[in-house]
Design a protein around this motif. Structure first.
Motif, mmCIF file in Angstrom:
data_model
loop_
_atom_site.group_PDB
_atom_site.id
_atom_site.type_symbol
_atom_site.label_atom_id
_atom_site.label_comp_id
_atom_site.label_asym_id
_atom_site.label_seq_id
_atom_site.Cartn_x
_atom_site.Cartn_y
_atom_site.Cartn_z
ATOM 1 N N LEU A 56 -102.810 -5.122 26.668
ATOM 2 C CA LEU A 56 -101.837 -4.418 27.735
ATOM 3 C C LEU A 56 -101.056 -3.355 28.346
ATOM 4 N N ILE A 91 -94.655 -4.862 32.164
ATOM 5 C CA ILE A 91 -95.622 -4.520 30.904
ATOM 6 C C ILE A 91 -94.871 -3.460 30.222
ATOM 7 N N VAL A 123 -100.925 -12.770 24.638
ATOM 8 C CA VAL A 123 -101.453 -12.109 25.827
ATOM 9 C C VAL A 123 -101.715 -13.085 26.602
#
Length: 181
Positions: A167, A117, A95
């Motif tokens: 996410l 993503i 991340v």
């Protein structure tokens, strides 16, 4: 955090001095453990300048102080910024590797970012499935090693699951940006 992405992103909003970027980065990094030195900033400005991604706009000289150079982004730099942001998502490692790209989402196609993503999430879910299939008790080891293996397995699982949760939030945010445009 990719300092070069942050520098290019800042310069895409207007010309500035390296010290101004240092102050901006400092504000963004207050929430993290990352430490960026002035030397690191100036080094990265020089690298970007040599690549033709930024250009010197003006140098102010004064007697008692070092020269102060203002930089701007080139067209090649704008293209490189966009490409770098996409690559950060394509080469996702964790991340934190996305931080510099996050503050520059307004400079890229958010629909493309949403697809990237989604791809990251699929890959992270595949990792979770792989971990779930691994059973440390299948190896011949002493109790201490078995405990360590279970703890490592649990940590990997929890970290990846946490990444997936975050996410998902990012994906929702990016998709809402697409709907606004």
């Amino acid at each position: 955090m990719s300092i070069q992405i942050f520098i290019l992103g800042s310069l895409s909003e207007g010309n500035c001095y390296p010290y101004d970027i240092k102050k901006k980065i400092g504000k963004h990094l207050d929430q993290t453990d990352a430490k960026i030195t002035e030397g690191t900033i100036y080094y990265n400005f020089e690298v970007l300048h040599k690549k033709g991604l930024i250009e010197k706009i003006e140098t102010i000289q004064s007697e008692n102080r070092p020269d102060k150079t203002m930089y701007g982004i080139t067209e090649k730099g704008r293209l490189a910024l966009e490409d770098s942001i996409y690559k950060v998502f394509q080469k996702f490692t964790n991340v934190q590797s996305l931080y510099a790209a996050l503050v520059n989402l307004d400079k890229v196609d958010n629909q493309k970012i949403a697809y990237l993503i989604e791809d990251i999430i699929v890959k992270q879910r595949n990792k979770i499935e792989y971990i779930e299939q691994q059973k440390p008790e299948q190896i011949d080891a002493n109790e201490d090693l078995m405990d360590a293996l279970w703890l490592m397995r649990d940590h990997a699982y929890q970290t990846i699951q946490s990444n997936i949760d975050w996410l998902q939030k990012l994906l929702h945010h990016v998709q809402s940006r697409v709907l606004k445009n």
